[in-house]
Scaffold this active site. Structure first.
Site, PDB file in Angstrom:
ATOM      1  N   ASP A  12       0.805  -1.056   0.006  1.00  0.00           N
ATOM      2  CA  ASP A  12      -0.011   0.009  -0.086  1.00  0.00           C
ATOM      3  C   ASP A  12       0.937   1.195   0.085  1.00  0.00           C
ATOM      4  O   ASP A  12       1.936   1.280   0.640  1.00  0.00           O
ATOM      5  CB  ASP A  12      -1.028   0.101   1.300  1.00  0.00           C
ATOM      6  CG  ASP A  12      -1.911   0.990   1.101  1.00  0.00           C
ATOM      7  OD1 ASP A  12      -2.584   1.363  -0.089  1.00  0.00           O
ATOM      8  OD2 ASP A  12      -2.512   1.466   2.302  1.00  0.00           O
ATOM      9  N   GLY A  15      -0.089   5.337  -4.418  1.00  0.00           N
ATOM     10  CA  GLY A  15      -0.728   6.623  -4.998  1.00  0.00           C
ATOM     11  C   GLY A  15      -0.332   7.742  -4.272  1.00  0.00           C
ATOM     12  O   GLY A  15       0.108   8.922  -4.725  1.00  0.00           O
ATOM     13  N   ARG A  16      -0.178   7.661  -2.809  1.00  0.00           N
ATOM     14  CA  ARG A  16       0.400   8.893  -2.168  1.00  0.00           C
ATOM     15  C   ARG A  16       1.853   9.124  -2.645  1.00  0.00           C
ATOM     16  O   ARG A  16       2.257  10.379  -2.534  1.00  0.00           O
ATOM     17  CB  ARG A  16       0.198   8.490  -0.579  1.00  0.00           C
ATOM     18  CG  ARG A  16      -1.120   8.770   0.011  1.00  0.00           C
ATOM     19  CD  ARG A  16      -1.233   8.198   1.276  1.00  0.00           C
ATOM     20  NE  ARG A  16      -1.064   6.713   1.130  1.00  0.00           N
ATOM     21  CZ  ARG A  16      -1.257   5.711   2.160  1.00  0.00           C
ATOM     22  NH1 ARG A  16      -0.745   6.258   3.497  1.00  0.00           N
ATOM     23  NH2 ARG A  16      -1.223   4.540   2.048  1.00  0.00           N
ATOM     24  N   TRP A  17       2.522   8.110  -2.770  1.00  0.00           N
ATOM     25  CA  TRP A  17       3.996   8.231  -3.078  1.00  0.00           C
ATOM     26  C   TRP A  17       4.070   9.071  -4.353  1.00  0.00           C
ATOM     27  O   TRP A  17       4.810   9.891  -4.582  1.00  0.00           O
ATOM     28  CB  TRP A  17       4.997   7.117  -3.447  1.00  0.00           C
ATOM     29  CG  TRP A  17       6.133   6.956  -3.611  1.00  0.00           C
ATOM     30  CD1 TRP A  17       7.041   7.225  -2.579  1.00  0.00           C
ATOM     31  CD2 TRP A  17       6.957   7.254  -4.837  1.00  0.00           C
ATOM     32  NE1 TRP A  17       8.498   7.076  -3.198  1.00  0.00           N
ATOM     33  CE2 TRP A  17       8.359   7.151  -4.514  1.00  0.00           C
ATOM     34  CE3 TRP A  17       6.577   7.230  -6.259  1.00  0.00           C
ATOM     35  CZ2 TRP A  17       9.075   7.313  -5.723  1.00  0.00           C
ATOM     36  CZ3 TRP A  17       7.421   7.501  -6.965  1.00  0.00           C
ATOM     37  CH2 TRP A  17       8.728   7.560  -6.891  1.00  0.00           C
ATOM     38  N   ARG A  25      -0.748   9.926  -9.460  1.00  0.00           N
ATOM     39  CA  ARG A  25      -0.639   8.367  -8.536  1.00  0.00           C
ATOM     40  C   ARG A  25      -0.297   7.550  -9.449  1.00  0.00           C
ATOM     41  O   ARG A  25       0.306   6.183  -8.800  1.00  0.00           O
ATOM     42  CB  ARG A  25      -2.214   8.241  -8.369  1.00  0.00           C
ATOM     43  CG  ARG A  25      -3.109   9.109  -7.220  1.00  0.00           C
ATOM     44  CD  ARG A  25      -4.580   8.919  -6.939  1.00  0.00           C
ATOM     45  NE  ARG A  25      -4.499   7.392  -6.597  1.00  0.00           N
ATOM     46  CZ  ARG A  25      -4.320   6.668  -5.586  1.00  0.00           C
ATOM     47  NH1 ARG A  25      -4.009   7.467  -4.373  1.00  0.00           N
ATOM     48  NH2 ARG A  25      -4.559   5.429  -5.172  1.00  0.00           N
ATOM     49  N   HIS A  29       2.097   3.949  -9.119  1.00  0.00           N
ATOM     50  CA  HIS A  29       2.121   2.527  -9.430  1.00  0.00           C
ATOM     51  C   HIS A  29       3.216   1.876 -10.097  1.00  0.00           C
ATOM     52  O   HIS A  29       3.795   0.741  -9.935  1.00  0.00           O
ATOM     53  CB  HIS A  29       0.628   2.324  -9.871  1.00  0.00           C
ATOM     54  CG  HIS A  29      -0.487   2.465  -9.243  1.00  0.00           C
ATOM     55  ND1 HIS A  29      -0.651   2.225  -8.069  1.00  0.00           N
ATOM     56  CD2 HIS A  29      -1.699   3.492  -9.479  1.00  0.00           C
ATOM     57  CE1 HIS A  29      -1.810   2.585  -7.419  1.00  0.00           C
ATOM     58  NE2 HIS A  29      -2.355   3.160  -8.325  1.00  0.00           N
ATOM     59  N   THR A  58     -11.005  -6.585  -4.254  1.00  0.00           N
ATOM     60  CA  THR A  58     -12.486  -6.675  -4.930  1.00  0.00           C
ATOM     61  C   THR A  58     -12.953  -5.282  -4.939  1.00  0.00           C
ATOM     62  O   THR A  58     -13.740  -4.867  -5.460  1.00  0.00           O
ATOM     63  CB  THR A  58     -13.230  -7.845  -4.285  1.00  0.00           C
ATOM     64  OG1 THR A  58     -13.038  -7.550  -2.698  1.00  0.00           O
ATOM     65  CG2 THR A  58     -12.823  -9.149  -4.732  1.00  0.00           C
ATOM     66  N   LEU A 122      10.573 -20.278  -5.847  1.00  0.00           N
ATOM     67  CA  LEU A 122       9.786 -19.429  -5.363  1.00  0.00           C
ATOM     68  C   LEU A 122       8.249 -19.456  -6.089  1.00  0.00           C
ATOM     69  O   LEU A 122       8.045 -19.402  -7.080  1.00  0.00           O
ATOM     70  CB  LEU A 122      10.080 -18.048  -5.349  1.00  0.00           C
ATOM     71  CG  LEU A 122       9.440 -16.788  -4.794  1.00  0.00           C
ATOM     72  CD1 LEU A 122       9.213 -16.778  -3.275  1.00  0.00           C
ATOM     73  CD2 LEU A 122      10.113 -15.637  -5.237  1.00  0.00           C
ATOM     74  N   ARG A 172       2.381  -4.874   6.221  1.00  0.00           N
ATOM     75  CA  ARG A 172       1.496  -3.952   5.251  1.00  0.00           C
ATOM     76  C   ARG A 172       2.272  -2.564   5.362  1.00  0.00           C
ATOM     77  O   ARG A 172       2.703  -1.967   6.416  1.00  0.00           O
ATOM     78  CB  ARG A 172       0.142  -3.303   5.907  1.00  0.00           C
ATOM     79  CG  ARG A 172      -0.518  -2.391   5.068  1.00  0.00           C
ATOM     80  CD  ARG A 172      -1.897  -2.123   5.500  1.00  0.00           C
ATOM     81  NE  ARG A 172      -2.586  -1.248   4.556  1.00  0.00           N
ATOM     82  CZ  ARG A 172      -3.887  -1.470   4.120  1.00  0.00           C
ATOM     83  NH1 ARG A 172      -4.530  -2.141   4.587  1.00  0.00           N
ATOM     84  NH2 ARG A 172      -4.397  -0.626   3.176  1.00  0.00           N
ATOM     85  N   SER A 180      -7.772  -4.721   5.025  1.00  0.00           N
ATOM     86  CA  SER A 180      -8.633  -4.317   3.788  1.00  0.00           C
ATOM     87  C   SER A 180      -8.689  -5.793   3.009  1.00  0.00           C
ATOM     88  O   SER A 180      -8.467  -5.868   2.213  1.00  0.00           O
ATOM     89  CB  SER A 180      -7.679  -3.653   2.960  1.00  0.00           C
ATOM     90  OG  SER A 180      -7.245  -2.301   3.717  1.00  0.00           O
ATOM     91  N   GLU A 191       2.581 -13.250  12.075  1.00  0.00           N
ATOM     92  CA  GLU A 191       3.166 -11.914  12.645  1.00  0.00           C
ATOM     93  C   GLU A 191       2.884 -10.752  11.837  1.00  0.00           C
ATOM     94  O   GLU A 191       3.519 -10.885  10.511  1.00  0.00           O
ATOM     95  CB  GLU A 191       4.848 -12.215  12.906  1.00  0.00           C
ATOM     96  CG  GLU A 191       5.020 -13.741  13.885  1.00  0.00           C
ATOM     97  CD  GLU A 191       4.460 -13.601  15.153  1.00  0.00           C
ATOM     98  OE1 GLU A 191       4.260 -12.668  15.672  1.00  0.00           O
ATOM     99  OE2 GLU A 191       4.288 -14.685  15.509  1.00  0.00           O
TER     100      GLU A 191
HETATM  101  C1  IPE Z   1      -5.134  -2.562  -0.072  1.00  0.00           C
HETATM  102  O1  IPE Z   1      -4.899  -1.292  -0.278  1.00  0.00           O
HETATM  103  C2  IPE Z   1      -5.431  -3.292  -1.504  1.00  0.00           C
HETATM  104  C3  IPE Z   1      -4.094  -3.622  -1.980  1.00  0.00           C
HETATM  105  C4  IPE Z   1      -2.814  -2.982  -1.683  1.00  0.00           C
HETATM  106  C5  IPE Z   1      -4.188  -4.278  -3.312  1.00  0.00           C
HETATM  107  P1  IPE Z   1      -6.146  -0.134  -0.474  1.00  0.00           P
HETATM  108  O2  IPE Z   1      -5.526   1.037  -0.565  1.00  0.00           O
HETATM  109  O3  IPE Z   1      -7.254  -0.700  -1.489  1.00  0.00           O
HETATM  110  O4  IPE Z   1      -6.807  -0.176   1.041  1.00  0.00           O
HETATM  111  P2  IPE Z   1      -7.927   0.764   1.836  1.00  0.00           P
HETATM  112  O5  IPE Z   1      -8.873   0.911   0.871  1.00  0.00           O
HETATM  113  O6  IPE Z   1      -7.060   1.844   2.114  1.00  0.00           O
HETATM  114  O7  IPE Z   1      -8.250  -0.042   2.983  1.00  0.00           O
HETATM  115  C1  IPE Z   2      -1.671   0.266  -3.441  1.00  0.00           C
HETATM  116  O1  IPE Z   2      -1.421   1.625  -3.342  1.00  0.00           O
HETATM  117  C2  IPE Z   2      -1.948  -0.402  -4.870  1.00  0.00           C
HETATM  118  C3  IPE Z   2      -3.308  -0.746  -4.885  1.00  0.00           C
HETATM  119  C4  IPE Z   2      -4.297  -0.678  -4.346  1.00  0.00           C
HETATM  120  C5  IPE Z   2      -3.346  -1.277  -6.409  1.00  0.00           C
HETATM  121  P1  IPE Z   2      -2.688   2.679  -3.462  1.00  0.00           P
HETATM  122  O2  IPE Z   2      -2.961   2.936  -4.663  1.00  0.00           O
HETATM  123  O3  IPE Z   2      -3.661   2.311  -2.325  1.00  0.00           O
HETATM  124  O4  IPE Z   2      -1.894   3.744  -2.658  1.00  0.00           O
HETATM  125  P2  IPE Z   2      -2.382   4.932  -1.596  1.00  0.00           P
HETATM  126  O5  IPE Z   2      -2.817   4.089  -0.540  1.00  0.00           O
HETATM  127  O6  IPE Z   2      -3.549   5.423  -2.400  1.00  0.00           O
HETATM  128  O7  IPE Z   2      -1.307   5.911  -1.484  1.00  0.00           O
HETATM  129 MG    MG Z   3      -4.093   2.457  -0.525  1.00  0.00          MG
END
Ligand code: IPE
Ligand code: IPE
Ligand code: MG
Length: 224
Positions: A12, A15-17, A25, A29, A58, A122, A172, A180, A191
């Site tokens: 996760d 997008g923020r990065w 965003r 990715h 989903t 792996l 995470r 999530s 753990e």
């Molecule tokens: C969890 O991240 C799903 C994946 C990393 C693929 P999200 O960004 O979708 O999670 P929420 O919505 O913030 O809980």
């Molecule tokens: C996780 O990063 C990747 C996917 C869910 C595909 P995010 O896209 O959720 O990034 P943030 O949490 O918005 O920064």
């Molecule tokens: Mg996210």
């Protein structure tokens, strides 16, 4: 020292990065994919047998169409450009989740799974259109349909992770402490490491630190 077979990761923070460093965003990715490659490499180094990566939930269908399109494009290109490489490294790719994508992506995923199915260095379980609640419900429905006893062993047999040991470690990234809808059944005794860094910034040293900590944890599994 705890043995380590299976690491699961909620990747996760892309997008923020992306917004922070590239004002996009999607750029996040793209950068996140580099981290995936680094972590695969380090997993082999660490002799980990199973690496489960949460790539699309989903619930992620709720995102803007353009972002979803970008993500799947990225995945298509990754499969086209890297599958031979993964195969050469004796990596097995398995998809967990629902394979409901474009014809092109479905084909690429099926081909990649087929090509790598006998590899044994792996195993990467790529969670795509994956939701733990759906997975559990489907498993229960199957048991009922087949008139099988509903117990832990039979439920395990009907999960998408059948024959895969439960994760020893769940990581995470992205500074959020929630699951999530990821592997809710399988992580009963994992753990859990919540990492502040956003996924594109996560690196092999961060990964190594977590593994080192994990190895020293006293795992009780209910005993003392
Ligand atoms: C969890 O991240 C799903 C994946 C990393 C693929 P999200 O960004 O979708 O999670 P929420 O919505 O913030 O809980
Ligand atoms: C996780 O990063 C990747 C996917 C869910 C595909 P995010 O896209 O959720 O990034 P943030 O949490 O918005 O920064
Ligand atoms: Mg996210």
């Amino acid at each position: 020292m705890n043995p380590l077979k299976h690491v699961a990761i909620i990747m996760d923070g892309n997008g923020r990065w992306g917004i922070k460093y590239k004002n996009s965003r999607n750029a996040g990715h793209k950068a996140g994919l580099n981290t995936v490659e680094k972590i695969i490499k380090e997993s082999i180094e660490q002799k980990i047998q199973y690496l489960t990566l949460y790539a699309f939930s989903t619930e992620n269908w709720r995102r803007p169409k353009e972002e979803i399109k970008f993500l799947f494009n990225l995945l298509e290109n990754f499969l086209i450009n890297k599958i031979n490489d993964l195969h050469k490294q004796n990596i097995k790719l398995k998809i967990i989740g629902g394979k409901k994508f474009s014809k092109k992506l479905n084909n690429l995923l099926n081909k990649a799974e087929k090509k790598t199915c006998t590899n044994n260095k792996l195993q990467i379980n790529l969670a795509l259109n994956y939701g733990s609640k759906t997975e559990i419900l489907n498993a229960v429905k199957k048991l009922i349909k087949n008139k099988e006893t509903i117990n832990e062993k039979n439920l395990n047999k009907n999960m998408q992770t059948k024959n895969i040991p439960d994760p020893d470690i769940l990581i995470r990234t992205g500074n959020t402490k929630r699951l999530s809808n990821f592997l809710l059944w399988q992580i009963a005794y994992s753990e859990i490491f919540f990492e502040k860094k956003l996924w594109p910034a996560f690196n092999k040293n961060d990964f190594r630190k977590i593994i080192k900590k994990y190895k020293k944890i006293k795992r009780n599994f209910g005993s003392i």
